[in-house]
Design a protein around this motif. Structure first.
Motif, PDB file in Angstrom:
ATOM      1  N   ILE B 176      17.434  86.970  72.094  1.00 19.74           N
ATOM      2  CA  ILE B 176      17.866  85.494  72.305  1.00 19.74           C
ATOM      3  C   ILE B 176      18.601  85.285  73.636  1.00 19.74           C
ATOM      4  O   ILE B 176      18.470  84.307  74.207  1.00 19.74           O
ATOM      5  CB  ILE B 176      18.503  85.201  71.080  1.00 19.74           C
ATOM      6  CG1 ILE B 176      17.628  85.097  69.902  1.00 19.74           C
ATOM      7  CG2 ILE B 176      19.154  83.908  71.090  1.00 19.74           C
ATOM      8  CD1 ILE B 176      17.904  84.528  68.592  1.00 19.74           C
ATOM      9  N   ASN B 178      18.446  87.006  76.279  1.00 21.79           N
ATOM     10  CA  ASN B 178      17.603  86.913  77.571  1.00 21.79           C
ATOM     11  C   ASN B 178      16.847  85.761  77.808  1.00 21.79           C
ATOM     12  O   ASN B 178      16.668  84.913  78.859  1.00 21.79           O
ATOM     13  CB  ASN B 178      16.705  88.170  77.554  1.00 21.79           C
ATOM     14  CG  ASN B 178      17.234  89.436  78.094  1.00 21.79           C
ATOM     15  OD1 ASN B 178      18.061  89.482  78.629  1.00 21.79           O
ATOM     16  ND2 ASN B 178      16.774  90.577  77.705  1.00 21.79           N
ATOM     17  N   THR B 179      16.409  85.171  76.553  1.00 21.23           N
ATOM     18  CA  THR B 179      15.680  83.805  76.673  1.00 21.23           C
ATOM     19  C   THR B 179      16.701  82.749  77.010  1.00 21.23           C
ATOM     20  O   THR B 179      16.266  81.782  77.837  1.00 21.23           O
ATOM     21  CB  THR B 179      15.065  83.334  75.359  1.00 21.23           C
ATOM     22  OG1 THR B 179      14.251  84.647  74.808  1.00 21.23           O
ATOM     23  CG2 THR B 179      14.222  82.032  75.250  1.00 21.23           C
ATOM     24  N   GLN B 181      19.423  82.995  78.862  1.00 23.35           N
ATOM     25  CA  GLN B 181      19.949  83.252  80.148  1.00 23.35           C
ATOM     26  C   GLN B 181      18.869  82.933  81.030  1.00 23.35           C
ATOM     27  O   GLN B 181      19.081  82.227  82.200  1.00 23.35           O
ATOM     28  CB  GLN B 181      20.853  84.281  80.486  1.00 23.35           C
ATOM     29  CG  GLN B 181      19.860  85.602  80.519  1.00 23.35           C
ATOM     30  CD  GLN B 181      19.145  85.738  82.090  1.00 23.35           C
ATOM     31  OE1 GLN B 181      19.618  85.223  82.879  1.00 23.35           O
ATOM     32  NE2 GLN B 181      18.149  86.628  82.121  1.00 23.35           N
ATOM     33  N   SER B 182      17.656  83.276  80.822  1.00 23.51           N
ATOM     34  CA  SER B 182      16.388  82.968  81.538  1.00 23.51           C
ATOM     35  C   SER B 182      16.071  81.360  81.593  1.00 23.51           C
ATOM     36  O   SER B 182      15.313  81.067  82.424  1.00 23.51           O
ATOM     37  CB  SER B 182      15.556  83.663  81.379  1.00 23.51           C
ATOM     38  OG  SER B 182      14.652  83.208  80.013  1.00 23.51           O
ATOM     39  N   THR B 183      16.497  80.368  80.788  1.00 20.92           N
ATOM     40  CA  THR B 183      16.057  79.114  80.751  1.00 20.92           C
ATOM     41  C   THR B 183      17.340  78.198  81.282  1.00 20.92           C
ATOM     42  O   THR B 183      17.159  77.337  81.686  1.00 20.92           O
ATOM     43  CB  THR B 183      15.852  78.462  79.323  1.00 20.92           C
ATOM     44  OG1 THR B 183      16.787  79.113  78.278  1.00 20.92           O
ATOM     45  CG2 THR B 183      14.191  79.339  78.906  1.00 20.92           C
TER      46      THR B 183
END
Lengths: 270, 226
Positions: B176, B178-179, B181-183
């Motif tokens: 969660i 990673n998702t 921070q990547s968005t």
């Protein structure tokens, strides 16, 4: 007991290290621009994502190769400095830049307004389409027919930003940290289809004829560009100039066609 | 001009992060319960089972302890489908962590069992206790008592190590984070907060396990088996 002490010390050291990165970077920028520093040190550090064909791969001798790698080499050559590659995966491309590990990210970062809130895009030097691809037996013809299917996406990519927006309710979307895992999930049958660049899909289809991977539909076409930190204005301006010159003289088109097998579309400026 | 921290966006996603922390805890607890059962079985088999079973148990322990967890997860998730077994990512993660904990746990437990004096087992036999009751009361419980601190430590290690399951698209705190921070591209902020959450969970787990130890093995019982 010893183990517990080790943990405490390791955790604290990690936090201190992570916090230390930012002030260093700030100091460097106060005294001289990154463009100045690159020229003084005769070295530029550029991200290399080597698991994202055809943008970046490792060739048979283990050296980075691909369209973005060739672009980075050309840019360093025109800057007249040595090039140091900073290896990253898709998720680390922007963090590596922000943490000061790299001066420029040239890793097929597509231009989006969301990303532009934290980093600065230069003028685009290439374009890519995002497709949903899968084996022949998966029946998907458009976005709506993804309902009930399991679709793999890679985090921190354009497909992650676009596919969920067009996916209907009931689409089971799963996320992987790098494209290699996404490809593995597709080939092993863990997912019905995957979203990725048209080039990556073409490369998988060419290399795994038995898997019968085909493009189902095109989600979007986007432009990608070199990326710098927002504070590095002079570097960004130099790169914009470099893109302008090299799109006029055909160097960028040559690199693009060599690695993707497709002609470079006309490039707008940012 | 350096990097400006913006924790507001982290606050906006606080419920997502807490949900991730809950998923990680749930996964770790489920894997440790399954793994502990497996560890008991394996530790018993390595002491008492016929030779081929003993060899199989030893092979399992050595294989799991001498290969990386991440690779074990890749095998479970990416390779088994080729043999026709298609697990979901969350199931593969649970099975992988349980198998891993079972291997380490069985060695810890075996150490505890070896610390039981042979005379104590012979005394139980002389009293006419059944083999099952001897294993349960004379071997397993005292062994658990001795091995508890090491098992608790292994449990916390496994909870922290479970962060690799995001690599096979299982959902946990790391996935969660990673998702998010990547968005949002606020990687520093999200990783800081995720680190703090892991630290808080580890400390809370250690505290809870310490309390549980005092309830499960009161001091009177502890001195009785020393």
């Amino acid at each position: 007991m010893d183990r517990r002490k080790l943990f405490g010390a390791g955790g604290a050291a990690g936090i201190v290290l992570a916090a230390g990165v930012v002030p260093d970077q700030a100091k460097a920028q106060d005294s001289m621009s990154v463009l100045d520093r690159i020229q003084r040190d005769k070295k530029v550090r550029i991200t290399a994502e080597v698991d994202s064909p055809p943008f970046g791969i490792l060739d048979s001798s283990g050296q980075p190769d691909g369209s973005e790698i060739a672009t980075a080499r050309q840019l360093a050559k025109d800057l007249g400095v040595d090039l140091e590659f900073v290896q990253v995966n898709a998720t680390q491309r922007i963090p590596a830049l922000l943490a000061g590990r790299a001066d420029i990210a040239i890793s097929s970062l597509s231009i989006t307004t969301d990303r532009a809130k934290t980093i600065a895009f230069c003028s685009p030097h290439g374009a890519l389409s995002i497709v949903v691809c899968g084996p022949k037996k998966t029946v998907i013809t458009d976005a709506a027919s993804m309902a009930g299917k399991r679709i793999a996406l890679t985090r921190a990519t354009l497909e992650e930003a676009t596919v969920p927006k067009v996916a209907p309710k009931g689409t089971d979307i799963v996320f992987f940290d790098d494209i290699a895992a996404t490809i593995q999930a597709l080939l092993s049958g863990q997912v019905d289809a995957a979203g990725m660049s048209a080039f990556a899909a073409k490369s998988i289809a060419d290399r795994n004829p038995g898997a019968a991977i085909e493009n189902k539909f095109t989600v979007t076409t986007a432009y990608y560009s070199p990326v710098v930190r927002q504070a590095d204005e002079s570097l960004r301006h130099w790169i914009d100039t470099w893109v302008f010159v090299n799109s006029r003289n055909g160097v960028l088109a040559g690199i693009y066609e060599k690695y993707t097998g497709v002609a470079l579309p006309p490039l707008p400026v940012i | 001009m350096g990097y400006v921290f913006q924790f507001g966006v982290v606050w906006d996603h606080r419920w997502d992060l807490l949900y991730g922390a809950w998923l990680t805890l749930r996964l770790a607890v489920a894997a440790s319960v399954l793994g502990l059962l497996l560890a008991c079985l394996v530790a018993y088999a390595r002491q008492n089972a016929p030779r081929p079973v003993r060899a199989a148990a030893a092979a399992y322990v050595e294989f799991l302890r001498n290969t990386p967890l991440l690779v074990q997860l890749f095998v479970l998730y990416f390779s088994l489908p080729m043999l026709g077994l298609r697990l979901t990512a969350d199931t593969a993660a649970l099975i992988g962590l349980s198998l891993n904990f079972g291997a380490y746990g069985s060695e810890i437990l075996r150490g505890g069992m070896l610390s039981i004096p042979q005379g104590q087992i012979e005394a139980a036999r002389a009293l006419g206790l059944s083999a099952w009751r001897i294993f349960r009361h004379v071997v397993l419980m005292p062994a658990l008592n001795v091995a508890y601190p090491a098992l608790a430590s292994q449990f916390v290690l496994m909870m922290l190590g479970s962060s690799v399951v995001s690599a096979i698209s299982a959902t946990d705190l790391t996935a969660i984070t990673n998702t998010l921070q990547s968005t949002t591209f606020r990687s520093f902020e999200f990783y800081f907060v995720a680190t703090a959450l892991y630290l808080a969970m580890a400390l809370a787990l250690r505290f809870a396990l310490g309390l549980a130890y005092r309830v499960l093995f009161p001091p009177a019982l502890r001195s009785g088996t020393a």
